[in-house]
Design a protein around this motif. Structure first.
Motif, short mmCIF file in Angstrom:
data_model
loop_
_atom_site.label_atom_id
_atom_site.label_comp_id
_atom_site.label_asym_id
_atom_site.label_seq_id
_atom_site.Cartn_x
_atom_site.Cartn_y
_atom_site.Cartn_z
N THR A 253 0.84 -1.20 0.00
CA THR A 253 0.00 0.00 0.00
C THR A 253 0.88 1.25 0.00
OG1 THR A 253 -0.20 0.46 2.39
CG2 THR A 253 -1.62 -1.27 1.47
N SER A 254 0.28 2.31 -0.49
CA SER A 254 0.91 3.62 -0.50
C SER A 254 -0.20 4.65 -0.62
CB SER A 254 1.87 3.75 -1.69
OG SER A 254 2.30 5.09 -1.86
N ARG A 255 0.05 5.84 -0.12
CA ARG A 255 -0.93 6.91 -0.33
C ARG A 255 -0.94 7.35 -1.79
NH1 ARG A 255 0.78 11.17 4.14
NH2 ARG A 255 2.82 10.35 3.47
N HIS A 256 0.19 7.10 -2.49
CA HIS A 256 0.30 7.52 -3.89
C HIS A 256 0.95 6.40 -4.72
CE1 HIS A 256 -0.73 11.57 -2.58
NE2 HIS A 256 0.22 11.47 -1.66
N PRO A 257 0.26 5.30 -4.93
CA PRO A 257 0.87 4.16 -5.64
C PRO A 257 1.27 4.49 -7.07
CG PRO A 257 -1.50 3.84 -5.36
CD PRO A 257 -1.14 5.02 -4.52
N GLU A 258 0.65 5.49 -7.67
CA GLU A 258 0.98 5.84 -9.05
C GLU A 258 2.42 6.33 -9.20
OE1 GLU A 258 -0.48 9.50 -6.99
OE2 GLU A 258 -1.18 7.42 -7.13
N ARG A 259 3.04 6.70 -8.10
CA ARG A 259 4.42 7.19 -8.14
C ARG A 259 5.44 6.05 -8.20
NH1 ARG A 259 4.15 11.80 -3.33
NH2 ARG A 259 2.52 13.12 -4.29
N TYR A 260 4.96 4.81 -8.07
CA TYR A 260 5.89 3.68 -7.97
C TYR A 260 5.57 2.63 -9.02
CZ TYR A 260 6.56 6.01 -3.51
OH TYR A 260 6.81 6.96 -2.55
N SER A 261 5.61 3.04 -10.27
CA SER A 261 5.25 2.15 -11.38
C SER A 261 6.22 0.99 -11.53
CB SER A 261 5.18 2.95 -12.69
OG SER A 261 6.42 3.59 -12.95
N ALA A 262 7.42 1.11 -10.96
CA ALA A 262 8.41 0.04 -11.10
C ALA A 262 8.30 -1.00 -9.99
CB ALA A 262 9.82 0.64 -11.09
N SER A 263 7.31 -0.88 -9.13
CA SER A 263 7.16 -1.84 -8.03
C SER A 263 7.02 -3.27 -8.56
CB SER A 263 5.93 -1.50 -7.18
OG SER A 263 5.73 -2.47 -6.18
N LYS A 264 7.67 -4.20 -7.90
CA LYS A 264 7.63 -5.61 -8.32
C LYS A 264 6.36 -6.33 -7.87
CE LYS A 264 12.68 -6.07 -8.43
NZ LYS A 264 13.86 -6.79 -7.89
N PHE A 265 5.58 -5.66 -7.04
CA PHE A 265 4.29 -6.23 -6.63
C PHE A 265 3.24 -5.13 -6.68
CE2 PHE A 265 6.97 -5.16 -3.04
CZ PHE A 265 6.18 -4.30 -2.28
N LYS A 266 1.98 -5.52 -6.70
CA LYS A 266 0.89 -4.57 -6.87
C LYS A 266 0.78 -3.64 -5.66
CE LYS A 266 -4.06 -4.22 -7.93
NZ LYS A 266 -3.82 -3.27 -9.05
N LEU A 267 0.70 -2.35 -5.92
CA LEU A 267 0.47 -1.36 -4.88
C LEU A 267 -0.93 -0.81 -5.00
CD1 LEU A 267 3.81 0.71 -4.94
CD2 LEU A 267 3.08 -0.93 -3.19
N ILE A 268 -1.62 -0.72 -3.88
CA ILE A 268 -2.96 -0.16 -3.87
C ILE A 268 -2.99 1.05 -2.93
CG2 ILE A 268 -4.11 -2.33 -4.45
CD1 ILE A 268 -4.70 -2.77 -1.53
N THR A 269 -3.97 1.89 -3.13
CA THR A 269 -4.07 3.12 -2.35
C THR A 269 -4.57 2.83 -0.94
OG1 THR A 269 -4.58 4.37 -4.36
CG2 THR A 269 -5.10 5.41 -2.26
N LEU A 270 -3.84 3.31 0.05
CA LEU A 270 -4.29 3.20 1.44
C LEU A 270 -3.58 4.27 2.26
CD1 LEU A 270 -4.82 0.01 3.57
CD2 LEU A 270 -3.59 1.95 4.53
N ASP A 271 -4.37 5.00 3.02
CA ASP A 271 -3.86 5.98 3.97
C ASP A 271 -4.27 5.50 5.35
OD1 ASP A 271 -3.31 8.11 5.63
OD2 ASP A 271 -4.23 9.63 4.34
N VAL A 272 -3.30 5.14 6.20
CA VAL A 272 -3.62 4.55 7.50
C VAL A 272 -4.36 5.53 8.41
CG1 VAL A 272 -1.75 2.86 7.45
CG2 VAL A 272 -1.36 5.11 8.50
N ALA A 273 -4.36 6.81 8.06
CA ALA A 273 -5.07 7.81 8.87
C ALA A 273 -6.52 7.99 8.40
CB ALA A 273 -4.33 9.15 8.82
N ASP A 274 -6.94 7.20 7.42
CA ASP A 274 -8.28 7.36 6.82
C ASP A 274 -8.98 6.00 6.83
OD1 ASP A 274 -10.50 7.68 5.20
OD2 ASP A 274 -9.43 8.75 3.61
N THR A 275 -9.98 5.84 7.69
CA THR A 275 -10.64 4.53 7.83
C THR A 275 -11.40 4.15 6.55
OG1 THR A 275 -12.53 5.64 8.91
CG2 THR A 275 -10.84 4.65 10.34
N THR A 276 -11.91 5.12 5.82
CA THR A 276 -12.58 4.82 4.55
C THR A 276 -11.59 4.25 3.55
OG1 THR A 276 -14.21 6.59 4.91
CG2 THR A 276 -13.94 5.77 2.65
N SER A 277 -10.40 4.85 3.50
CA SER A 277 -9.34 4.36 2.62
C SER A 277 -8.92 2.95 3.00
CB SER A 277 -8.13 5.30 2.70
OG SER A 277 -7.00 4.75 2.09
N ILE A 278 -8.84 2.68 4.29
CA ILE A 278 -8.46 1.34 4.77
C ILE A 278 -9.50 0.31 4.33
CG2 ILE A 278 -8.17 -0.09 6.84
CD1 ILE A 278 -7.05 2.46 8.23
#
Length: 267
Positions: free
Chosen positions: A32-57
């Protein structure tokens, strides 16, 4: 069928190392990342999550389950550093640190428990810190937030034991990551009563992180926990003296231990 793993804060540092290591072992990994679009080279799937936001979680957990049908392992890795004299750290920064290091992990745990309970299986690993075992000068807020997560884990384990869900802490020492870059530093204020000593300690803290161990050691420890049938409550990984400092705190008189810390930090 490979286990499905969710790692909060998976875009860099320890989280990235854990994800890449588990991918190499055949696991299905979501980071997870707050901005997964910034890490296009990640070797595994990144999804949007902000631990300070329960809706995002909630949205992130739903996303993982919809894709994979299950969630076997949660690694609560997202965290933030903070340094400074407690007297001089703004209240808003103290609260923000606890939101990230304590309340965030708690809310992610709350979000995954219904799915794991439905599966009648699951493992949660909370990445804490050796700093959470002691109050460190100019790192007191960080020590407190990570120490609180250690204790929360102890309580949680007893509450969820009937659901076949395990929970453990993994406390790293200093590792070569980019945590210093993302850490909140209270400024070294000219004329402050803490100016000289805090400035000196801050330089030492940054050097310790820069010269830290390879974070793959943490990833390997996570892998071993996942493959342990009955995980322990507490695990530590890091340099010998960092781990031994916890033993010393347990056996030495408080003031003697305090003197050792003062000497270490040259205070």
């Amino acid at each position: 069928m490979s286990k499905v793993v969710l790692i909060t804060g998976g875009s860099s540092g320890i989280g990235k190392s854990i994800g890449e290591f588990l991918i190499s072992k055949g696991y299905t990994v979501f980071g997870t990342s707050r901005h997964p679009e910034r890490y296009s080279a990640s070797k595994f799937k990144l999804i949007t999550l902000d631990v300070a936001d329960t809706t995002s979680i909630a949205k992130a957990i739903k996303n993982v389950v919809e894709i994979s049908g299950r969630l076997d392992v949660l690694i609560n890795n997202a965290g933030a550093g903070i340094t400074g004299p407690i007297e001089e750290i703004p209240d808003v920064e103290i609260k923000r640190n606890f939101e990230t290091n304590l309340f965030g992990p708690i809310n992610v745990i709350k979000a995954v428990l219904p799915q794991m309970r439905q599966q009648n299986s699951g493992l949660i690993i909370n990445i804490t810190s050796i700093a959470g075992y002691m109050g460190l000068p100019y790192r007191g807020i960080y020590s407190a937030s990570k120490g609180a997560l250690e204790l929360i884990t102890e309580a949680f384990r007893m509450e969820i034991k009937d659901f076949n869900i395990s929970m453990s802490n993994l406390a790293p020492g200093d590792f070569a990551t980019n945590i210093a870059a993302g850490r909140y530093h209270a400024p070294v204020t000219i004329g402050s009563p803490y100016e000289k000593k805090y400035g000196s300690v801050l330089r030492n803290i940054n050097e310790d992180v820069d010269n830290g161990n390879d974070p793959t050691l943490v990833a390997n420890a996570v892998y071993k926990i996942i493959n342990t049938s009955n995980p322990k409550i507490h695990y530590k990984v890091g340099a010998f003296m960092q781990k031994f400092s916890i033993v010393l705190k347990r056996i030495l008189p408080d003031k003697l231990y305090e003197r050792l810390l003062l000497k270490h930090y040259k205070l």
